[in-house]
Design a protein around this motif. Structure first.
Motif, PDB file in Angstrom:
ATOM      1  N   PRO A  78       0.809  -1.266  -0.134  1.00 54.00           N
ATOM      2  CA  PRO A  78      -0.057  -0.133  -0.241  1.00 54.00           C
ATOM      3  C   PRO A  78       0.932   1.301   0.008  1.00 54.00           C
ATOM      4  N   ILE A  79       1.960   1.257   0.449  1.00 53.55           N
ATOM      5  CA  ILE A  79       2.997   2.384   0.599  1.00 53.55           C
ATOM      6  C   ILE A  79       3.326   2.707  -1.007  1.00 53.55           C
ATOM      7  N   LEU A 125      14.528  11.681  -0.757  1.00 52.81           N
ATOM      8  CA  LEU A 125      15.291  12.084   0.460  1.00 52.81           C
ATOM      9  C   LEU A 125      14.110  11.937   1.678  1.00 52.81           C
ATOM     10  N   ILE A 126      13.039  12.376   1.434  1.00 55.21           N
ATOM     11  CA  ILE A 126      12.215  12.066   2.474  1.00 55.21           C
ATOM     12  C   ILE A 126      11.653  10.631   2.686  1.00 55.21           C
ATOM     13  N   GLY A 127      11.789   9.931   1.791  1.00 53.98           N
ATOM     14  CA  GLY A 127      11.463   8.423   1.697  1.00 53.98           C
ATOM     15  C   GLY A 127      12.659   7.895   2.895  1.00 53.98           C
ATOM     16  N   GLU A 128      13.931   8.329   2.792  1.00 50.07           N
ATOM     17  CA  GLU A 128      15.084   7.749   3.418  1.00 50.07           C
ATOM     18  C   GLU A 128      14.764   8.350   4.691  1.00 50.07           C
ATOM     19  N   LEU A 129      14.355   9.563   5.071  1.00 47.11           N
ATOM     20  CA  LEU A 129      14.102  10.035   6.476  1.00 47.11           C
ATOM     21  C   LEU A 129      13.000   9.366   7.224  1.00 47.11           C
ATOM     22  N   ALA A 130      11.780   8.790   6.317  1.00 45.59           N
ATOM     23  CA  ALA A 130      10.734   8.471   6.791  1.00 45.59           C
ATOM     24  C   ALA A 130      11.103   6.942   7.422  1.00 45.59           C
ATOM     25  N   HIS A 137      11.030  -0.101  -1.366  1.00 49.84           N
ATOM     26  CA  HIS A 137       9.706  -0.044  -1.895  1.00 49.84           C
ATOM     27  C   HIS A 137       9.387   1.502  -2.398  1.00 49.84           C
ATOM     28  N   VAL A 138       9.891   2.356  -1.416  1.00 51.28           N
ATOM     29  CA  VAL A 138       9.572   3.989  -1.616  1.00 51.28           C
ATOM     30  C   VAL A 138      10.377   4.096  -2.846  1.00 51.28           C
TER      31      VAL A 138
END
Length: 429
Positions: free
Chosen positions: A303-304, A360-365, A373-374
């Motif tokens: 789902p992500i 970048l936000i994917g790595e932070l999250a 997967h992101v």
């Protein structure tokens, strides 16, 4: 035909601003091509028999341990090189609102509203798709960012006759989008805040500000202060790219009365934009985009992944179009006569290309190494948005060419296209 008594939405700006925007787009387009090359190289390497060496390169650590700067190459790219990218974004945003056409509140309202719509709707759509999935909520900001370099590289191929007003709109939208992204990163992706280093960062930042306000250009004075600001912000737990934006905002835009030539912000932008577009962003792409494609089937059952892709492909254009339409409705403005809402749709879909800041936000999250997967979602959503935008914008190519030729017509050979002279007081068409 647009009613001349009503304000025009996305009307043509000044000739000076058009030339400046064209020069910026040319550099960003080259940077976009390099970004794409870096991403493709990373994908090939990560899916080759030597994939382990790619991961070893990303995870290679260097830097002083005592200063909390013993970081992997991937982290240096995300925290260090992207600080240059956000420094240039800060310069550009301040330039637009202090000395550019967007100092006019009516002009500024459209891209700001569009950027907000392009952030809110993808985030909401992502949360709806991933509702009930444990831990998925922290990735809500991934589909909110537009990658200006990637988008402009696509635009250079499919729509080089795009009217100046739309190209300017895309650039400004992406810059405001970047500012919103850095605010989101600072507020929502700071896990551990150390107040002392953050307060200490104010000292070199303040000194940097004093020097640039006095039009000091000496790199041996400014660069150590900028690095010190970045290092202290990094040590505080706030993402270090925030330092880049703050330093960019500190630089004065207007020229000094005593000195000729470009202002300091324009000078720095001229120096650092090639470094940002040609080195910082492509290297970050190379160190971030490599992901094994062997598990694609399982990835698209996540789902992500669906939430990120839906946010980019559907949420971005819906948010931008809705915000632009509402702005037109409440300001009683007509779309400029050179444009149609189909043009806006194509540009809004193109804004769904999210890459640099989304990764970048994917790595932070989700953490480096846990965001495979992101990466698949960002790549798939961006490619889909690019293909859809290509179809829409190519259908308008003949109209773009006609508008482009009219804009460049210079019958009196004075170096200024006639269409810009027609807008001057006292000029007749």
């Amino acid at each position: 035909m647009t009613d001349p008594r009503k304000p025009a939405l996305l009307s043509r700006g000044s000739w000076t601003e058009a030339r400046r925007i064209t020069a910026i787009l040319r550099k960003e387009t080259v940077g976009g091509a390099l970004l794409l090359a870096g991403a493709v190289a990373a994908m090939i390497w990560a899916n080759s028999p030597w994939a382990d060496t790619y991961e070893a390169v990303r995870d290679f650590h260097l830097g002083p341990e005592a200063l909390h700067l013993n970081l992997s190459l991937a982290t240096w790219a995300g925290d260090g090189l992207l600080a240059i990218f956000f420094f240039v974004a800060g310069l550009e945003l301040k330039r637009e609102f202090v000395a550019g056409d967007l100092r006019d509140v009516r002009r500024a309202a459209v891209p700001i509203a569009a950027a907000l719509g392009g952030v809110i709707v993808p985030a909401v759509l992502y949360l709806l798709v991933t509702r009930g999935v444990e831990g998925a909520g922290k990735g809500w900001a991934i589909p909110t960012a537009t990658d200006i370099a990637f988008a402009l590289a696509v635009l250079a191929v499919i729509g080089r006759f795009l009217p100046t007003a739309l190209r300017t709109f895309l650039l400004t939208l992406a810059v405001v989008d970047d500012l919103i992204a850095i605010v989101i990163i600072a507020l929502f992706y700071t896990d551990h805040l150390s107040p002392l280093p953050l307060l200490a960062a104010l000292a070199p930042l303040a000194l940097f500000t004093v020097l640039v306000q006095r039009r000091v250009r000496s790199w041996w004075l400014l660069l150590p202060l900028a690095v010190a600001t970045w290092a202290l912000v990094h040590a505080s737990g706030v993402h270090a790219t925030v330092a880049g934006v703050l330093l960019g905002f500190a630089v004065p835009v207007l020229r000094s009365d005593k000195a000729g030539g470009p202002g300091l912000a324009e000078h720095f932008e001229h120096r650092f934009r090639p470094l940002s577009a040609g080195v910082a962003v492509p290297v970050f792409a190379f160190l971030s985009a490599g992901v094994a494609l062997g598990g694609l089937t399982s990835a698209f059952q996540d789902p992500i992944v669906l939430g990120v892709a839906a946010g980019l492909v559907l949420g971005k254009p819906i948010g931008i179009m809705a915000a632009t339409w509402l702005t037109a409705r409440f300001t009683h403005a007509d779309l400029d006569e050179d444009l149609t809402w189909v043009d806006m749709l194509g540009l809004s879909v193109l804004a769904g290309i999210g890459f640099t800041v989304s990764l970048l936000i994917g790595e932070l999250a989700f953490g480096v190494g846990q965001d495979a997967h992101v990466k698949v979602a960002v790549l798939a959503g961006s490619v889909t948005a690019a293909l859809l935008a290509a179809v829409i914008l190519r259908l308008r190519n003949r109209t773009y060419r006609r508008i482009h030729e009219r804009e460049l017509a210079d019958r009196d050979h004075d170096g200024v296209p006639d269409v810009y002279e027609d807008d001057r007081p006292g000029m007749t068409t």
